[in-house]
Motif scaffolding. Structure first.
Motif, PDB file in Angstrom:
ATOM      1  N   THR A 100       3.428   1.285 -61.713  1.00  0.00           N
ATOM      2  CA  THR A 100       4.661   1.422 -62.484  1.00  0.00           C
ATOM      3  C   THR A 100       4.462   0.838 -63.884  1.00  0.00           C
ATOM      4  O   THR A 100       3.891  -0.237 -64.043  1.00  0.00           O
ATOM      5  N   LYS A 101       4.906   1.585 -64.880  1.00  0.00           N
ATOM      6  CA  LYS A 101       4.815   1.116 -66.263  1.00  0.00           C
ATOM      7  C   LYS A 101       6.091   0.371 -66.638  1.00  0.00           C
ATOM      8  O   LYS A 101       6.091  -0.489 -67.499  1.00  0.00           O
ATOM      9  N   LEU A 102       7.170   0.748 -66.014  1.00  0.00           N
ATOM     10  CA  LEU A 102       8.465   0.087 -66.208  1.00  0.00           C
ATOM     11  C   LEU A 102       8.942  -0.365 -64.834  1.00  0.00           C
ATOM     12  O   LEU A 102       8.522   0.194 -63.825  1.00  0.00           O
ATOM     13  N   GLY A 103       9.815  -1.372 -64.825  1.00  0.00           N
ATOM     14  CA  GLY A 103      10.430  -1.729 -63.559  1.00  0.00           C
ATOM     15  C   GLY A 103      11.290  -0.574 -63.071  1.00  0.00           C
ATOM     16  O   GLY A 103      11.747   0.248 -63.873  1.00  0.00           O
ATOM     17  N   THR A 104      11.523  -0.470 -61.758  1.00  0.00           N
ATOM     18  CA  THR A 104      12.255   0.697 -61.261  1.00  0.00           C
ATOM     19  C   THR A 104      13.681   0.738 -61.796  1.00  0.00           C
ATOM     20  O   THR A 104      14.232   1.802 -62.050  1.00  0.00           O
ATOM     21  N   GLU A 109      14.559  -0.355 -64.681  1.00  0.00           N
ATOM     22  CA  GLU A 109      14.427   0.050 -66.076  1.00  0.00           C
ATOM     23  C   GLU A 109      14.245   1.566 -66.167  1.00  0.00           C
ATOM     24  O   GLU A 109      14.766   2.199 -67.081  1.00  0.00           O
ATOM     25  N   ILE A 110      13.470   2.103 -65.218  1.00  0.00           N
ATOM     26  CA  ILE A 110      13.255   3.553 -65.209  1.00  0.00           C
ATOM     27  C   ILE A 110      14.601   4.254 -65.132  1.00  0.00           C
ATOM     28  O   ILE A 110      14.873   5.205 -65.854  1.00  0.00           O
ATOM     29  N   ALA A 141       7.421  -3.991 -63.210  1.00  0.00           N
ATOM     30  CA  ALA A 141       6.383  -3.179 -63.843  1.00  0.00           C
ATOM     31  C   ALA A 141       5.021  -3.658 -63.357  1.00  0.00           C
ATOM     32  O   ALA A 141       4.840  -4.836 -63.053  1.00  0.00           O
ATOM     33  N   CYS A 158       9.898   9.449 -66.425  1.00  0.00           N
ATOM     34  CA  CYS A 158      11.082   8.925 -65.750  1.00  0.00           C
ATOM     35  C   CYS A 158      12.004  10.011 -65.180  1.00  0.00           C
ATOM     36  O   CYS A 158      12.452   9.891 -64.044  1.00  0.00           O
TER      37      CYS A 158
END
Lengths: 184, 245
Positions: free
Chosen positions: A152-156, A158-159, A132, A113
């Protein structure tokens, strides 16, 4: 995904795809990539049959005339190959990493991140936030062309909030074994 | 009768010509679209209809001839010096764009000085490493042997097996095909008991194969003659005894 990929041992078989299946792949590509039907027609003409190259660990590569144009893991999203992305850079949403992270990305590491949120990085603005599990083009600070493709592992959003740990998993990057394969 | 035939022939001649002309005119625009020509020329012939949506032309990306990366990423590859030399030869304008003083300054601007020196050191180290690796690979290649084995099948019949060609990055399938057409016999790529690939050619052609490899015929290029080894393998005494008279 393609850090270690040896075509002679990792490919299980090549089969032409049925037209009905081709139609569904085309539909999913059109819905997942930001691409016009006309442009896709140039990359993958309707007349040309798609060849499905089955690889180990449920990876499928789709080729036209032997040239890989897209790949997929199991039933996941369809990614374009990096060469196609270089030609049509707008088909995937863009994220950017800072200059310090390029080195690690080129070694196949997932993107953390802080590299995305720092000054050299870029994430889509809040009104175009990504959830995500979205395929993204990874660009690099000060560079014109994409350096990798990831998910993406996380939503933007959330990042931005968490700012720790893995943000974007790398699917393919410049200089990996898929890049080395020019024709199958 | 003859007249009718003539008539038919005329008709036949006429139709393909017209269809091919139509096909040519139809296919021309799509071809041009694929090559990313200026779009105006493509639309011109079909002005009466509303112009169809045009495909986006692809972005032309210049790739490095040495490391295959886009030019701007050469600095992260393992052969920066060679990439630089290559680009200087190939296109000095682009070289100036990526490696001139201002370009280097602009790059440094975003990084702290010590990080920059560290990066440079790393790149140099990586380069040296890659070079050493390439050297070692080359040495290994030069040291690897090619074994040509004459194997007795029955009393007067032989097969020839060639082992070790892949070390010289020769496509075994293509080489087998070449042997097959050269000697007009069967030649195939098979796995030997050790699980390595080798080419098996029917008939005793070991001397000719040595000549071919030394001469560098077709795909058999870049093999030093000293690395060729000729071996003869007799069938086991028991088997030969049973087959003999």
């Amino acid at each position: 995904m393609f850090k270690k990929f040896v075509p002679s041992t990792d490919i299980a078989g090549q089969t032409p795809v049925k037209t009905s299946v081709q139609r569904s792949i085309r539909a999913s590509v059109l819905s997942q990539w930001k691409i016009e039907p006309e442009t896709l027609e140039v990359i993958w003409p309707k007349k040309e049959t798609l060849i499905h190259v089955k690889c180990r660990e449920h990876i499928s590569i789709y080729t036209v005339h032997g040239e890989p144009i897209a790949f997929q893991h199991f039933d996941g999203p369809v990614y374009p190959t990096l060469r196609i992305l270089h030609k049509y850079p707008y088909i995937l949403p863009k994220v950017q990493i800072d200059r310090g992270a390029i080195r690690f990305l080129l070694a196949g590491a997932p993107m953390m991140c802080p590299g995305l949120t720092s000054r050299g990085g870029y994430l889509p603005p809040p009104d175009a936030a990504l959830p995500a599990g979205a395929p993204v083009a990874i660009h690099a600070e000060g560079k014109e062309h994409a350096v990798g493709i990831g998910i993406t592992k996380l939503g933007t959003e959330e990042i931005r909030k968490v700012n720790k740990g893995v943000g974007v998993e790398t699917a393919t990057y410049l200089g990996d074994d898929l890049w080395a394969v020019k024709a199958l | 009768m003859a007249r009718k035939k003539q008539h038919n022939k005329d008709k036949e001649e006429a139709t393909p010509a017209s269809t091919s002309a139509a096909a040519a005119s139809a296919s021309a625009p799509t071809e041009e679209g694929g090559e990313a020509q200026p779009t105006a020329a493509v639309v011109a012939p079909e002005e009466p209809q509303p112009p169809p949506p045009e495909p986006h032309p692809p972005v032309e990306v210049a790739y490095c001839g040495v490391c295959t990366f886009p030019l701007e990423y050469c600095e992260f590859g393992s052969s920066l010096t060679r990439c630089k030399d290559w680009l200087k030869e190939a296109d000095s304008d682009l070289f100036d764009k990526y490696y001139s003083e201002e370009a280097l300054q602009a790059k440094i601007g975003t990084l702290s000085l010590e990080a920059q020196t560290k990066l440079e050191k790393d790149t140099a180290k990586k380069e040296a490493k890659a070079e050493a690796k390439a050297d070692a690979a080359h040495k290994k290649k030069m040291a690897s042997q090619i074994t040509i084995k004459r194997i007795e099948r029955t009393k007067r019949k032989f097969v020839t097996s060639i082992h070790g060609l892949e070390a010289f990055s020769i496509d075994l399938k293509k080489a087998a095909k070449q042997f097959a057409s050269r000697f007009a016999t069967g030649a195939s790529v098979t796995k030997n008991p050790q699980g390595q690939d080798e080419i098996v050619v029917q008939g005793d052609v070991s001397d000719e194969i040595v000549e071919m490899i030394e001469g560098g015929v077709g795909v058999l290029k870049g093999i030093p003659a000293d690395n060729i080894e000729l071996v003869e393998e007799k069938k086991k005494a028991g088997g030969a005894g049973a087959g003999g008279s």
